[in-house]
Design a protein around this motif. Structure first.
Motif, PDB file in Angstrom:
ATOM      1  N   ASP A   1       0.823  -1.207   0.000  1.00  0.00           N
ATOM      2  CA  ASP A   1       0.000   0.000   0.000  1.00  0.00           C
ATOM      3  C   ASP A   1       0.859   1.259   0.000  1.00  0.00           C
ATOM      4  O   ASP A   1       0.362   2.353   0.258  1.00  0.00           O
ATOM      5  N   HIS A   2       2.121   1.101  -0.302  1.00  0.00           N
ATOM      6  CA  HIS A   2       3.078   2.199  -0.239  1.00  0.00           C
ATOM      7  C   HIS A   2       3.194   2.874  -1.607  1.00  0.00           C
ATOM      8  O   HIS A   2       3.201   2.204  -2.637  1.00  0.00           O
ATOM      9  N   ILE A   3       3.272   4.184  -1.615  1.00  0.00           N
ATOM     10  CA  ILE A   3       3.563   4.927  -2.832  1.00  0.00           C
ATOM     11  C   ILE A   3       5.072   5.051  -2.932  1.00  0.00           C
ATOM     12  O   ILE A   3       5.708   5.740  -2.136  1.00  0.00           O
ATOM     13  N   TYR A   4       5.646   4.369  -3.895  1.00  0.00           N
ATOM     14  CA  TYR A   4       7.100   4.298  -3.981  1.00  0.00           C
ATOM     15  C   TYR A   4       7.669   5.589  -4.558  1.00  0.00           C
ATOM     16  O   TYR A   4       7.098   6.187  -5.482  1.00  0.00           O
ATOM     17  N   ALA A   5       8.809   5.985  -4.007  1.00  0.00           N
ATOM     18  CA  ALA A   5       9.520   7.148  -4.527  1.00  0.00           C
ATOM     19  C   ALA A   5      10.070   6.841  -5.916  1.00  0.00           C
ATOM     20  O   ALA A   5      10.210   5.679  -6.316  1.00  0.00           O
ATOM     21  N   ALA A   6      10.397   7.887  -6.637  1.00  0.00           N
ATOM     22  CA  ALA A   6      10.808   7.729  -8.030  1.00  0.00           C
ATOM     23  C   ALA A   6      12.027   6.829  -8.179  1.00  0.00           C
ATOM     24  O   ALA A   6      12.159   6.096  -9.165  1.00  0.00           O
ATOM     25  N   ASN A   7      12.924   6.854  -7.200  1.00  0.00           N
ATOM     26  CA  ASN A   7      14.164   6.081  -7.294  1.00  0.00           C
ATOM     27  C   ASN A   7      14.148   4.819  -6.431  1.00  0.00           C
ATOM     28  O   ASN A   7      15.188   4.198  -6.216  1.00  0.00           O
ATOM     29  N   GLU A   8      12.992   4.409  -5.940  1.00  0.00           N
ATOM     30  CA  GLU A   8      12.907   3.321  -4.974  1.00  0.00           C
ATOM     31  C   GLU A   8      12.569   2.004  -5.667  1.00  0.00           C
ATOM     32  O   GLU A   8      11.656   1.938  -6.493  1.00  0.00           O
ATOM     33  N   GLU A   9      13.324   0.937  -5.333  1.00  0.00           N
ATOM     34  CA  GLU A   9      13.008  -0.364  -5.901  1.00  0.00           C
ATOM     35  C   GLU A   9      11.682  -0.867  -5.365  1.00  0.00           C
ATOM     36  O   GLU A   9      11.259  -0.518  -4.270  1.00  0.00           O
ATOM     37  N   ARG A  10      11.031  -1.698  -6.153  1.00  0.00           N
ATOM     38  CA  ARG A  10       9.682  -2.131  -5.829  1.00  0.00           C
ATOM     39  C   ARG A  10       9.467  -3.549  -6.353  1.00  0.00           C
ATOM     40  O   ARG A  10      10.259  -4.040  -7.160  1.00  0.00           O
ATOM     41  N   PRO A  11       8.400  -4.238  -5.904  1.00  0.00           N
ATOM     42  CA  PRO A  11       8.145  -5.582  -6.427  1.00  0.00           C
ATOM     43  C   PRO A  11       8.041  -5.577  -7.949  1.00  0.00           C
ATOM     44  O   PRO A  11       7.516  -4.628  -8.546  1.00  0.00           O
ATOM     45  N   TRP A  12       8.522  -6.647  -8.552  1.00  0.00           N
ATOM     46  CA  TRP A  12       8.548  -6.708 -10.022  1.00  0.00           C
ATOM     47  C   TRP A  12       7.170  -6.487 -10.632  1.00  0.00           C
ATOM     48  O   TRP A  12       7.048  -5.913 -11.714  1.00  0.00           O
ATOM     49  N   PHE A  13       6.116  -6.908  -9.912  1.00  0.00           N
ATOM     50  CA  PHE A  13       4.765  -6.803 -10.479  1.00  0.00           C
ATOM     51  C   PHE A  13       4.154  -5.425 -10.268  1.00  0.00           C
ATOM     52  O   PHE A  13       3.043  -5.175 -10.723  1.00  0.00           O
ATOM     53  N   MET A  14       4.871  -4.520  -9.586  1.00  0.00           N
ATOM     54  CA  MET A  14       4.350  -3.183  -9.357  1.00  0.00           C
ATOM     55  C   MET A  14       5.015  -2.127 -10.238  1.00  0.00           C
ATOM     56  O   MET A  14       4.774  -0.934 -10.058  1.00  0.00           O
ATOM     57  N   LEU A  15       5.819  -2.553 -11.193  1.00  0.00           N
ATOM     58  CA  LEU A  15       6.388  -1.595 -12.133  1.00  0.00           C
ATOM     59  C   LEU A  15       5.334  -1.232 -13.173  1.00  0.00           C
ATOM     60  O   LEU A  15       4.803  -2.110 -13.867  1.00  0.00           O
ATOM     61  N   PRO A  16       4.994   0.048 -13.297  1.00  0.00           N
ATOM     62  CA  PRO A  16       3.890   0.437 -14.185  1.00  0.00           C
ATOM     63  C   PRO A  16       4.161   0.160 -15.653  1.00  0.00           C
ATOM     64  O   PRO A  16       3.220   0.037 -16.439  1.00  0.00           O
ATOM     65  N   GLN A  17       5.442   0.044 -16.020  1.00  0.00           N
ATOM     66  CA  GLN A  17       5.759  -0.133 -17.437  1.00  0.00           C
ATOM     67  C   GLN A  17       5.946  -1.592 -17.824  1.00  0.00           C
ATOM     68  O   GLN A  17       6.326  -1.881 -18.960  1.00  0.00           O
ATOM     69  N   ARG A  18       5.657  -2.551 -16.929  1.00  0.00           N
ATOM     70  CA  ARG A  18       5.953  -3.952 -17.275  1.00  0.00           C
ATOM     71  C   ARG A  18       5.081  -4.411 -18.449  1.00  0.00           C
ATOM     72  O   ARG A  18       3.882  -4.130 -18.523  1.00  0.00           O
ATOM     73  N   ALA A  19       5.702  -5.176 -19.329  1.00  0.00           N
ATOM     74  CA  ALA A  19       5.046  -5.607 -20.563  1.00  0.00           C
ATOM     75  C   ALA A  19       4.092  -6.763 -20.347  1.00  0.00           C
ATOM     76  O   ALA A  19       3.357  -7.132 -21.273  1.00  0.00           O
ATOM     77  N   SER A  20       4.078  -7.349 -19.139  1.00  0.00           N
ATOM     78  CA  SER A  20       3.222  -8.513 -18.864  1.00  0.00           C
ATOM     79  C   SER A  20       1.928  -8.127 -18.163  1.00  0.00           C
ATOM     80  O   SER A  20       1.255  -8.988 -17.584  1.00  0.00           O
ATOM     81  N   GLN A  21       1.536  -6.882 -18.219  1.00  0.00           N
ATOM     82  CA  GLN A  21       0.377  -6.408 -17.454  1.00  0.00           C
ATOM     83  C   GLN A  21      -0.933  -7.093 -17.843  1.00  0.00           C
ATOM     84  O   GLN A  21      -1.841  -7.187 -17.021  1.00  0.00           O
ATOM     85  N   LYS A  22      -1.041  -7.579 -19.053  1.00  0.00           N
ATOM     86  CA  LYS A  22      -2.302  -8.171 -19.489  1.00  0.00           C
ATOM     87  C   LYS A  22      -2.433  -9.648 -19.081  1.00  0.00           C
ATOM     88  O   LYS A  22      -3.488 -10.247 -19.293  1.00  0.00           O
TER      89      LYS A  22
END
Length: 284
Positions: free
Chosen positions: A204-225
């Protein structure tokens, strides 16, 4: 003919049997999907391995880091055996070669177009869509199933390279692919793998611009569908985000948590509380 996805068993055969009783598992009709790490650390790894082997086409087991560790100890680096490993009964079993040959031929990725689910042990890097992931899985599977598989096992370990490039070649390419399918948890915002962090994510955390995050929470991931089922992350616990198609199945059975199954046809979840097998220290 229902299909059940099951999280990391890690040698906890008795707990697996209790979960199968809870779902009223029928081996003549039901299909089991395992998210990998069926062996090691629990005391009944041989029993779990034989159970899935005996199911043949009624089960799909994707390879996890503990399966690769078992194969590496067996065929490449016996000195990699760790004090907490429980692999010796498998290595000394009379059916060892039959079991390990079957394991070498298990996939790293399984996709069912009809059910609409994709199964891996750890995850996807943000650059891969399904087609790219399937191609990469096939590359690694071909090497592990080929005659020179001990050579692959000698070169597959390490944390680099950290970023996917289509022009990666040789061991660097195969190591990156292996790390994605069997080890990934966090990524940097620019899509590099972050291999050291194994802790519980702040969902539930809003990640900072430079902060690592779970692989599935990257907004640009190509596997979103995709609808992706994975294990590997016991500190995450069971995690279902139907909106984004993410289902984390490792609920920490080995550490005294639960063993989880999800029926794919209706996404109903089943859990059994597990006996504590080990004191929690490192979750991998």
């Amino acid at each position: 003919m229902p299909t059940y996805a099951i999280g990391d068993v890690q040698g906890c055969y008795d707990d697996l049997r209790r979960l199968l009783d809870a779902i009223r598992y029928d081996p003549s009709t039901d299909i089991l999907w395992s998210a990998g790490d069926i062996v090691n650390r629990g005391q009944q790894s041989l029993e779990v391995l034989r159970f899935f082997y005996d199911l043949k086409h009624q089960a799909v087991v994707v390879l996890g880091n503990h399966e690769l560790h078992l194969l590496t100890v067996a065929y490449a680096f016996p000195e990699r055996m760790r004090p907490g490993d429980t692999l010796t009964p498998i290595l000394n079993a009379p059916d060892r070669e039959e079991l390990l040959t079957w394991l070498r031929h298990c996939p790293f990725l399984h996709h069912d177009h009809y059910l609409g689910f994709t199964l891996v042990h750890a995850g996807f890097p943000p650059q891969w869509d399904l087609l790219q992931a399937c191609r990469c899985a096939s590359e690694l599977e071909d090497e592990l199933r080929g005659q020179d598989y001990p050579l692959l096992l000698r070169h597959i370990y390490g944390d680099s390279p950290r970023e996917w490039r289509e022009d990666l070649t040789g061991w660097d390419r195969l190591r990156f692919i292996s790390n994605c399918f069997t080890r990934i948890r966090y990524c940097t915002p620019n899509g590099e793998l972050s291999m050291k962090n194994k802790g519980k994510p702040r969902l539930d955390h809003i990640y900072a611009a430079n902060e690592e995050r779970p692989w599935f929470m990257l907004p640009q991931r190509a596997s979103q569908k995709l609808q992706i089922i994975f294990g590997h992350w016991s500190t995450l616990g069971f995690y279902a985000d139907a909106k984004n198609g993410i289902y984390g199945m490792d609920s920490g059975c080995l550490w005294g948590g639960e063993l989880t199954a999800m029926r794919l046809e209706d996404k109903q979840v089943f859990q059994v509380k597990c006996q504590r097998k080990r004191a929690p220290h490192k979750h991998s």
